[in-house]
Structures are given as structure tokens and as C-alpha cells.
Write a protein that holds these residues in place. Structure first.
Motif, short mmCIF file in Angstrom:
data_model
loop_
_atom_site.label_atom_id
_atom_site.label_comp_id
_atom_site.label_asym_id
_atom_site.label_seq_id
_atom_site.Cartn_x
_atom_site.Cartn_y
_atom_site.Cartn_z
N VAL A 43 0.87 -1.17 0.00
CA VAL A 43 0.00 0.00 0.00
C VAL A 43 0.91 1.22 0.00
CG1 VAL A 43 -1.79 1.27 1.23
CG2 VAL A 43 -1.80 -1.23 1.26
N PRO A 44 0.89 2.01 -1.07
CA PRO A 44 1.77 3.19 -1.12
C PRO A 44 1.33 4.26 -0.14
CG PRO A 44 0.35 3.12 -3.05
CD PRO A 44 0.09 1.86 -2.28
N VAL A 45 2.27 5.09 0.25
CA VAL A 45 2.00 6.19 1.17
C VAL A 45 1.13 7.22 0.44
CG1 VAL A 45 3.04 7.98 2.60
CG2 VAL A 45 4.19 5.78 2.33
N PRO A 46 0.02 7.66 1.05
CA PRO A 46 -0.84 8.65 0.38
C PRO A 46 -0.14 10.01 0.27
CG PRO A 46 -1.59 8.26 2.61
CD PRO A 46 -0.49 7.28 2.37
N ALA A 47 -0.68 10.84 -0.60
CA ALA A 47 -0.09 12.17 -0.81
C ALA A 47 -0.17 13.01 0.45
CB ALA A 47 -0.81 12.87 -1.96
N ASP A 48 -1.24 12.88 1.23
CA ASP A 48 -1.37 13.65 2.47
C ASP A 48 -1.63 12.70 3.63
OD1 ASP A 48 -1.67 15.61 4.39
OD2 ASP A 48 -3.76 16.04 3.86
N PRO A 49 -0.55 12.22 4.29
CA PRO A 49 -0.75 11.30 5.41
C PRO A 49 -1.11 12.01 6.72
CG PRO A 49 1.58 11.61 5.03
CD PRO A 49 0.85 12.38 3.95
N GLY A 50 -1.21 13.32 6.69
CA GLY A 50 -1.51 14.07 7.91
C GLY A 50 -0.23 14.53 8.59
N PRO A 51 -0.37 15.32 9.63
CA PRO A 51 0.81 15.80 10.34
C PRO A 51 1.63 14.66 10.93
CG PRO A 51 -1.17 16.96 11.07
CD PRO A 51 -1.61 15.85 10.18
N GLN A 52 2.93 14.83 10.91
CA GLN A 52 3.83 13.80 11.44
C GLN A 52 3.92 13.90 12.96
OE1 GLN A 52 7.59 13.23 9.39
NE2 GLN A 52 8.61 12.96 11.36
N VAL A 53 3.73 12.77 13.62
CA VAL A 53 3.86 12.69 15.08
C VAL A 53 5.31 12.46 15.45
CG1 VAL A 53 3.18 11.37 17.13
CG2 VAL A 53 1.51 11.83 15.33
N GLY A 54 5.99 11.61 14.69
CA GLY A 54 7.40 11.32 14.95
C GLY A 54 7.92 10.27 13.99
N SER A 55 9.26 10.16 13.93
CA SER A 55 9.91 9.19 13.05
C SER A 55 11.08 8.57 13.79
CB SER A 55 10.37 9.88 11.76
OG SER A 55 10.89 8.93 10.86
N TRP A 56 11.22 7.25 13.70
CA TRP A 56 12.27 6.54 14.41
C TRP A 56 12.95 5.55 13.48
CZ3 TRP A 56 7.54 7.80 16.20
CH2 TRP A 56 7.51 8.67 17.30
N ASP A 57 14.28 5.54 13.51
CA ASP A 57 15.07 4.62 12.71
C ASP A 57 15.66 3.55 13.61
OD1 ASP A 57 14.72 5.91 10.25
OD2 ASP A 57 16.32 7.32 10.70
N GLY A 58 15.79 2.36 13.06
CA GLY A 58 16.37 1.24 13.79
C GLY A 58 16.49 0.07 12.86
N PHE A 59 15.98 -1.07 13.28
CA PHE A 59 15.99 -2.28 12.46
C PHE A 59 14.58 -2.87 12.41
CE2 PHE A 59 20.33 -1.92 13.83
CZ PHE A 59 21.02 -2.19 12.67
N THR A 60 14.18 -3.31 11.23
CA THR A 60 12.97 -4.09 11.08
C THR A 60 13.39 -5.54 11.24
OG1 THR A 60 12.04 -2.48 9.55
CG2 THR A 60 11.05 -4.66 9.57
N VAL A 61 12.92 -6.17 12.29
CA VAL A 61 13.36 -7.53 12.61
C VAL A 61 12.59 -8.55 11.78
CG1 VAL A 61 13.55 -9.26 14.44
CG2 VAL A 61 14.09 -6.86 14.91
N ALA A 62 11.26 -8.44 11.75
CA ALA A 62 10.45 -9.42 11.03
C ALA A 62 9.02 -8.94 10.96
CB ALA A 62 10.49 -10.77 11.74
N THR A 63 8.28 -9.50 10.01
CA THR A 63 6.82 -9.38 9.97
C THR A 63 6.28 -10.79 9.94
OG1 THR A 63 6.86 -7.25 8.85
CG2 THR A 63 4.84 -8.52 8.69
N THR A 64 5.35 -11.08 10.83
CA THR A 64 4.79 -12.42 10.96
C THR A 64 3.26 -12.35 10.98
OG1 THR A 64 4.70 -12.39 13.38
CG2 THR A 64 6.76 -13.14 12.36
N ARG A 65 2.63 -13.48 10.85
CA ARG A 65 1.19 -13.54 11.07
C ARG A 65 0.94 -13.23 12.55
NH1 ARG A 65 -1.33 -15.09 6.70
NH2 ARG A 65 -0.29 -16.44 5.22
#
Length: 181
Positions: A43-65
Motif C-alpha cells: 500500500v503506497p503512502v498517500p499524498a497527504d498522510p496528515g501531520p507527522q507525530v514522529g519518526s524513528w530509525d532502527g531495524f525491522t526484525v520481522a513481519t509475521t502472522r
């Protein structure tokens, strides 16, 4: 057949078997990714996602069911551990995965956020992972997912609080995440 020829033949057979094993593993991974692509479409990011609350960088470990921390989702770049992070907006969350396009999770699809200790092949100190619980809707219907992140120590609490914000607005239940909240 001489001793040297037998050793070369044995070595060649072993090498062929190892190559066939790797070929079968790659084919299985591709088949799994294709099967999951209908359930977890990007799902692509929409043109206007609304005001940003915050952004954090790190590592994506996994996505699971959801609630199946050993059932890896491989579709859409979600299958590999990589540099990544999240950006929380008023209307949803952007998932960042190195080497893959950003993925949008609308606020209505966020089911919760909590702490976890392990996922697939990663075990950390108690509560060392931040788990985002969300629902992907594709051709195969709705699929509940958990995405695990590892943030630097000071960022984990702030990221967790921001990720829990959308869920409190929609009264989704918060879960304890393996007893480490």
C-alpha cells in the motif's frame, strides 16, 4: 576406478546435491512470496498522510502472522531483517524497510503496539522489541500481522507511545506482548 577419481566423483555428487538444495530453497521462498502477495499487498503512502507525530530509525526484525512469531511473511520486502523504522502520522503509519518501497498502514488498520522479546530468529532482552500489530487487506481478505522493530534504547519508548496513539483513538485492545509490557 582409482582412489583420486572416486574422491572427485564423490565431491562432485556432494556439490551437486548442495546446489540442488539451494535451488529448492530459492524456489520455495519465491512460491511462498507469490502466495502471500495477494494477502499482503503493498500500500503506497498517500499524498497527504496528515501531520507527522514522529519518526524513528532502527531495524525491522520481522513481519509475521499475528500471534504466530515463527510464521514469517515474505511478500513485499517484509521477509528480511534490515535497516528500517517507522514514521507515525495522524492518519496512519509508514513502515520503512531498506531496499523496499515504504508501506502505508492506515490508522484504522493499526490494531495495537506493545513490547516483545522474540520473533522468528531474534531473541533480545525482555521487552527489547517494539511490535506493531496491524491488518493488511488484500484479494485474499484481511490478514492480521505483527511487525517487530529494534530501536536504540532511548527511542523505543517514544516510538511505542506514538504507535499506541492511533490504537487508543479507535479503541483496539492492547495486548501484553509475551508478558513484557
Amino acid at each position: 576406478m582409482s582412489g583420486d577419481a572416486a574422491r572427485w566423483l564423490t565431491g562432485g555428487v556432494i556439490l551437486l546435491l548442495v546446489a540442488l538444495l539451494f535451488l529448492a530453497m530459492a524456489r520455495t521462498w519465491r512460491t511462498r512470496s507469490r502466495a502471500q502477495a495477494a494477502a499482503v499487498p503493498p500500500v503506497p503512502v498517500p499524498a497527504d498522510p496528515g501531520p507527522q507525530v514522529g519518526s524513528w530509525d532502527g531495524f525491522t526484525v520481522a513481519t509475521t502472522r499475528a500471534d504466530q512469531p515463527l510464521e514469517r511473511i515474505t511478500a513485499g520486502g517484509l521477509g528480511f531483517r534490515s535497516r528500517g523504522g517507522v514514521t507515525v502520522h495522524e492518519h496512519g503509519v509508514v513502515l520503512h524497510h531498506a531496499g523496499a518501497p515504504d508501506r502505508w498502514v492506515a490508522t484504522d488498520a493499526v490494531r495495537g503496539a506493545d513490547r516483545a522479546t522474540w520473533a522468528i530468529d531474534r531473541v533480545v532482552e525482555p521487552g527489547g522489541l517494539v511490535r506493531l500489530r496491524w491488518t493488511a487487506t488484500g484479494a485474499a481478505g484481511a490478514t492480521d500481522l505483527d511487525t517487530y522493530f529494534r530501536f536504540p534504547e532511548g527511542d523505543a519508548a517514544a516510538a511505542l507511545a506514538a504507535l499506541q496513539g492511533p490504537t487508543t483513538k479507535h479503541e483496539h485492545p492492547h495486548t501484553a506482548g509475551e508478558g513484557t509490557n
